[in-house]
Write a protein that holds these residues in place. Structure first.
Motif, PDB file in Angstrom:
ATOM      1  N   TYR A 137     -21.153  -4.841  37.362  1.00 22.84           N
ATOM      2  CA  TYR A 137     -20.093  -4.245  36.508  1.00 22.84           C
ATOM      3  C   TYR A 137     -20.842  -3.123  35.717  1.00 22.84           C
ATOM      4  O   TYR A 137     -21.662  -3.594  34.814  1.00 22.84           O
ATOM      5  N   LEU A 138     -20.797  -1.810  35.837  1.00 26.83           N
ATOM      6  CA  LEU A 138     -21.436  -0.941  34.957  1.00 26.83           C
ATOM      7  C   LEU A 138     -20.921  -0.587  33.732  1.00 26.83           C
ATOM      8  O   LEU A 138     -21.192   0.405  32.784  1.00 26.83           O
ATOM      9  N   GLY A 139     -19.371  -1.043  33.262  1.00 25.23           N
ATOM     10  CA  GLY A 139     -19.030  -0.305  32.327  1.00 25.23           C
ATOM     11  C   GLY A 139     -17.619   0.230  32.429  1.00 25.23           C
ATOM     12  O   GLY A 139     -17.069   0.410  33.465  1.00 25.23           O
ATOM     13  N   ASP A 140     -16.952   0.583  31.275  1.00 28.77           N
ATOM     14  CA  ASP A 140     -15.653   1.160  31.058  1.00 28.77           C
ATOM     15  C   ASP A 140     -15.567   2.169  29.820  1.00 28.77           C
ATOM     16  O   ASP A 140     -16.434   2.015  29.018  1.00 28.77           O
ATOM     17  N   VAL A 141     -14.602   2.633  29.965  1.00 26.21           N
ATOM     18  CA  VAL A 141     -14.422   3.594  28.639  1.00 26.21           C
ATOM     19  C   VAL A 141     -12.467   3.844  28.701  1.00 26.21           C
ATOM     20  O   VAL A 141     -11.922   3.839  29.665  1.00 26.21           O
ATOM     21  N   HIS A 142     -12.280   3.749  27.255  1.00 27.32           N
ATOM     22  CA  HIS A 142     -10.651   3.795  26.835  1.00 27.32           C
ATOM     23  C   HIS A 142     -10.670   5.240  26.667  1.00 27.32           C
ATOM     24  O   HIS A 142     -11.525   6.079  25.812  1.00 27.32           O
ATOM     25  N   ALA A 143      -9.820   6.193  27.133  1.00 29.88           N
ATOM     26  CA  ALA A 143      -9.601   7.335  26.960  1.00 29.88           C
ATOM     27  C   ALA A 143      -7.938   7.749  26.759  1.00 29.88           C
ATOM     28  O   ALA A 143      -7.184   6.803  26.887  1.00 29.88           O
ATOM     29  N   TRP A 144      -7.709   9.023  26.268  1.00 28.38           N
ATOM     30  CA  TRP A 144      -6.309   9.236  26.126  1.00 28.38           C
ATOM     31  C   TRP A 144      -5.879  10.783  26.058  1.00 28.38           C
ATOM     32  O   TRP A 144      -6.883  11.582  26.107  1.00 28.38           O
ATOM     33  N   VAL A 145      -4.658  10.921  26.406  1.00 30.46           N
ATOM     34  CA  VAL A 145      -4.476  12.104  26.346  1.00 30.46           C
ATOM     35  C   VAL A 145      -3.118  12.361  25.374  1.00 30.46           C
ATOM     36  O   VAL A 145      -2.205  11.660  25.790  1.00 30.46           O
ATOM     37  N   ILE A 150      -6.939  17.405  26.844  1.00 31.34           N
ATOM     38  CA  ILE A 150      -7.954  16.410  26.522  1.00 31.34           C
ATOM     39  C   ILE A 150      -8.767  16.806  25.236  1.00 31.34           C
ATOM     40  O   ILE A 150      -9.450  17.883  25.450  1.00 31.34           O
ATOM     41  N   GLU A 151      -8.650  16.054  24.309  1.00 27.94           N
ATOM     42  CA  GLU A 151      -9.594  16.101  22.953  1.00 27.94           C
ATOM     43  C   GLU A 151     -11.030  15.943  23.130  1.00 27.94           C
ATOM     44  O   GLU A 151     -11.491  15.456  24.133  1.00 27.94           O
ATOM     45  N   ASP A 152     -11.806  16.816  22.362  1.00 30.73           N
ATOM     46  CA  ASP A 152     -13.205  16.797  22.481  1.00 30.73           C
ATOM     47  C   ASP A 152     -13.626  15.372  22.339  1.00 30.73           C
ATOM     48  O   ASP A 152     -14.562  15.077  23.057  1.00 30.73           O
ATOM     49  N   GLU A 153     -13.169  14.435  21.333  1.00 27.75           N
ATOM     50  CA  GLU A 153     -13.852  13.172  21.407  1.00 27.75           C
ATOM     51  C   GLU A 153     -13.779  12.368  22.889  1.00 27.75           C
ATOM     52  O   GLU A 153     -14.414  11.887  23.064  1.00 27.75           O
TER      53      GLU A 153
END
Length: 168
Positions: A137-145, A150-153
């Protein structure tokens, strides 16, 4: 490393896809849309052997890294992605050789919400599934729109996420 994004969303061209396409632009990622396949729910009697699940799994074995992409539906992964992950049981019961080939491959995940608030434990099913299958398991990321862009962050988060796979 050969990498694929497995998109599990009810909207093929929705926000999760927008993030997946952005991730594709950051590296050499292919994208598979589960919505384009006929994958039945898990069935203890395995009466669903003729659907698209097993052929798709054979195709996925060509990749070193499987990245699961899902919108957040009621504080969890989408139903279409949960259904797909439930079918991994077929790789342990009726197609054991297929299941054994998952060992040593890598998994990661990202979710798409409507705001930056992360859901504690959201990625735990992915992490535990990888461990159970002998995957890394190499990881994960929470993103949003929010809105249409798509915001810069979020772009920065996806950039760091993609960069992690260049180094592994």
């Amino acid at each position: 490393m050969k990498k694929v994004i497995i998109q599990g969303s009810s909207r093929s061209e929705g926000n999760t896809n927008q993030l997946g396409r952005h991730l594709q632009s950051l590296g050499d990622f292919e994208l598979i849309d589960l919505n384009s396949y006929n994958i039945s729910a898990y069935d203890y009697a395995h009466k669903n052997r003729e659907d698209d699940f097993l052929p798709l799994m054979r195709r996925l074995l060509e990749y070193d890294l499987l990245i699961f992409a899902t919108p957040i539906y009621w504080y969890s992964m989408s139903g279409i992605l949960k259904n797909f992950l439930d079918r991994f049981t077929d790789c342990l019961k009726i197609e054991k050789e297929l299941g054994r080939k998952l060992r040593g491959k890598s998994m990661a995940a990202f979710c798409c919400g409507s705001d930056p608030d992360e859901i504690q434990g959201f990625f735990l099913p992915f992490e535990l599934t990888a461990g159970y299958l002998g995957m890394n398991y190499l990881g994960d990321v929470h993103a949003w729109v929010e809105g249409k862009e798509i915001e810069d962050e979020v772009k920065e988060r996806l950039q760091r996420f993609a960069k992690d796979f260049e180094e592994k």
